[in-house]
Enzyme design. Structure first.
Site, PDB file in Angstrom:
ATOM      1  N   ASN A 179      -5.739  12.387  -0.150  1.00  0.00           N
ATOM      2  CA  ASN A 179      -4.864  11.556   0.693  1.00  0.00           C
ATOM      3  C   ASN A 179      -5.752  10.819   1.695  1.00  0.00           C
ATOM      4  OD1 ASN A 179      -2.211  10.625   1.474  1.00  0.00           O
ATOM      5  ND2 ASN A 179      -2.411  11.874   3.320  1.00  0.00           N
ATOM      6  N   ARG A 227       0.838  -1.196   0.000  1.00  0.00           N
ATOM      7  CA  ARG A 227       0.000   0.000   0.000  1.00  0.00           C
ATOM      8  C   ARG A 227       0.874   1.247   0.000  1.00  0.00           C
ATOM      9  NH1 ARG A 227       1.692   2.046   3.854  1.00  0.00           N
ATOM     10  NH2 ARG A 227       0.516   3.940   3.511  1.00  0.00           N
ATOM     11  N   GLY A 228       0.204   2.407  -0.177  1.00  0.00           N
ATOM     12  CA  GLY A 228       0.940   3.652  -0.382  1.00  0.00           C
ATOM     13  C   GLY A 228       1.048   3.838  -1.891  1.00  0.00           C
ATOM     14  N   ALA A 229       0.685   5.042  -2.353  1.00  0.00           N
ATOM     15  CA  ALA A 229       0.531   5.248  -3.795  1.00  0.00           C
ATOM     16  C   ALA A 229       1.747   4.806  -4.625  1.00  0.00           C
ATOM     17  CB  ALA A 229       0.179   6.714  -4.048  1.00  0.00           C
ATOM     18  N   ASP A 261      -2.166  10.707  -2.717  1.00  0.00           N
ATOM     19  CA  ASP A 261      -2.489   9.691  -3.721  1.00  0.00           C
ATOM     20  C   ASP A 261      -2.801  10.270  -5.084  1.00  0.00           C
ATOM     21  OD1 ASP A 261      -3.112   8.523  -0.949  1.00  0.00           O
ATOM     22  OD2 ASP A 261      -2.948   6.789  -2.277  1.00  0.00           O
ATOM     23  N   ARG A 285      -7.677  -0.715  -6.964  1.00  0.00           N
ATOM     24  CA  ARG A 285      -7.916   0.476  -6.130  1.00  0.00           C
ATOM     25  C   ARG A 285      -8.030   1.691  -7.053  1.00  0.00           C
ATOM     26  NH1 ARG A 285      -4.490   1.236  -0.782  1.00  0.00           N
ATOM     27  NH2 ARG A 285      -6.444   2.236  -0.168  1.00  0.00           N
TER      28      ARG A 285
HETATM   29  O1  MRU Z   1      -4.893   3.245   1.841  1.00  0.00           O
HETATM   30  P1  MRU Z   1      -3.404   3.479   1.823  1.00  0.00           P
HETATM   31  O2  MRU Z   1      -2.737   2.988   3.072  1.00  0.00           O
HETATM   32  O3  MRU Z   1      -2.750   2.949   0.570  1.00  0.00           O
HETATM   33  O4  MRU Z   1      -3.274   5.062   1.806  1.00  0.00           O
HETATM   34  C1  MRU Z   1      -2.009   5.612   1.704  1.00  0.00           C
HETATM   35  C2  MRU Z   1      -1.964   7.063   1.850  1.00  0.00           C
HETATM   36  O5  MRU Z   1      -2.961   7.737   1.933  1.00  0.00           O
HETATM   37  C3  MRU Z   1      -0.610   7.694   1.787  1.00  0.00           C
HETATM   38  O6  MRU Z   1      -0.562   8.853   2.554  1.00  0.00           O
HETATM   39  C4  MRU Z   1      -0.314   8.052   0.331  1.00  0.00           C
HETATM   40  O7  MRU Z   1      -0.479   6.950  -0.497  1.00  0.00           O
HETATM   41  C5  MRU Z   1       1.042   8.588   0.156  1.00  0.00           C
HETATM   42  S1  MRU Z   1       2.251   7.294   0.192  1.00  0.00           S
HETATM   43  C6  MRU Z   1       3.740   7.993  -0.119  1.00  0.00           C
END
Ligand code: MRU
Length: 353
Positions: free
Chosen positions: A249, A48-50, A239, A91
């Site tokens: 985000n 996870r994380g963009a 994101d 997603r």
């Molecule tokens: O649902 P997630 O855990 O994938 O959400 C992630 C976030 O909102 C992060 O802040 C975002 O992806 C930035 S990651 C560098």
């Protein structure tokens, strides 16, 4: 140093990821091979994380096409587009997923003349290049971030935008981690980030591991620590950024930005420039993922914490209005409001995703 969260196997047959759902209690790796493995790992937030989602998806497209092989180029391309569309549907909010898949698809199409072997080699190289580029971007973003802080600052974080969510250093956490390496002392206040606790489980884990003083707070405590003067700046990742600077985000981010404005605290967004989506005019054009109510009602609890019949609304992201954002920090430079001027200036004429 190489990223550890998403690793392409040398034989090109699998991708090994850290299962982020098990942290901080267990550091375990899982091996992904099939399109379903990649779809499920992204959907379930094992990766996870963009940026990390994009890196994993790009490698996943290569790995699944490598396993498929074949001799017919057109059939190969058709299969590739179908698998890319399937993984992309896991997603909806982070634009990095779409960008990475498109880059790997484009690499294959540009090397059609090399036959299936040539296309696969181009896909392999491109998927590795996406990760390498993320490493360089995170470092550059973190260097810019250091120009906004001083030794001893208190920084409020929301969700997780560290190495687990990216490659190395991170975006939102990169400044803290790079600064710590250079001898800065920061005091991080980390929102736990309901409902999936990325702040508690992942940010607190990563900052603690990096030797940074970190204090975990519930999301509804952000106001009191700001009022008490403990916070000098808020740092978040994101994101997707719309062309006008509105920023999606993790759910709760916009509330932090509203509070920061109230208390006169700068609110910084950190992201690779590829997270800026010029095809989204405003935040209203960003699709917000909705997730299962079980995440609110029962996940992480021994027993359900709400009556089974009660309705839930569980948007995974929210949009922070551009006016609330002090600056958007990218590897190409820093944008400030009005973003309708500073974002196009950042890209110049030769915009590259
Ligand atoms: O649902 P997630 O855990 O994938 O959400 C992630 C976030 O909102 C992060 O802040 C975002 O992806 C930035 S990651 C560098």
């Amino acid at each position: 140093m190489r990223p550890e969260n998403v690793v392409l196997a040398d034989d090109g047959k699998s991708v090994v990821i850290i299962d982020q759902t098990l942290l901080p209690n267990r550091l375990e790796h899982i091996t992904l091979k099939t399109p379903e493995d990649f779809y499920d790992a992204i959907k379930a937030l094992k990766v996870r994380g963009a940026p990390a989602i994009g890196i994993c998806a790009g490698m996943g497209l290569y790995v699944t096409m490598n396993a498929l092989g074949g001799t017919d180029r057109e059939q190969f391309l058709t299969e590739m587009h179908n698998i890319a569309a399937y993984i992309n549907s896991s997603r909806p909010t982070a634009v990095n997923l779409f960008h990475a898949l498109r880059r790997v698809e484009n690499a294959a199409m540009e090397h059609k003349d090399g036959g299936i072997a040539g296309m696969l080699e181009a896909m392999r190289k491109e998927s590795i290049a996406i990760q390498d580029r993320d490493v360089a971007m995170c470092k550059a973003i973190s260097e810019y971030g250091l120009t906004f802080v001083k030794d001893g600052d208190g920084i409020l974080t929301h969700c997780n935008a560290g190495p687990l969510a990216t490659s190395l250093y991170g975006t939102g956490l990169g400044t803290l981690i790079l600064g710590a390496e250079r001898g800065y002392t920061f005091h991080a206040y980390t929102d736990e980030t309901r409902p999936l606790l990325q702040g508690a489980r992942l940010t607190a884990y990563e900052l603690d591991k990096a030797g940074i003083d970190v204090t975990l707070i519930c999301d509804n405590m952000a106001s009191i620590v700001m009022k008490q003067g403990k916070i000098n700046a808020c740092f978040v990742g994101c994101d997707r950024v719309a062309a006008n600077g509105d920023t999606a985000n993790k759910i709760g981010t916009s509330g932090v930005a509203v509070l920061a404005k109230h208390y006169g605290i700068p609110f910084y967004v950190f992201c690779p420039s590829s997270t800026i989506d010029m095809e989204c005019g405003t935040g209203a054009d960003i699709k917000i993922e909705e997730r299962d109510s079980e995440e609110i009602k029962s996940k992480f609890y021994r027993e359900p914490m709400a009556p089974a019949s009660v309705k839930c609304y569980n948007p995974a992201f929210d949009v922070t209005d551009a006016e609330l954002i002090t600056a958007i920090i990218t590897e190409k430079g820093i944008c400030r409001y009005p973003y309708t001027e500073s974002i196009p200036a950042l890209f110049g004429k030769d915009r590259q995703c």
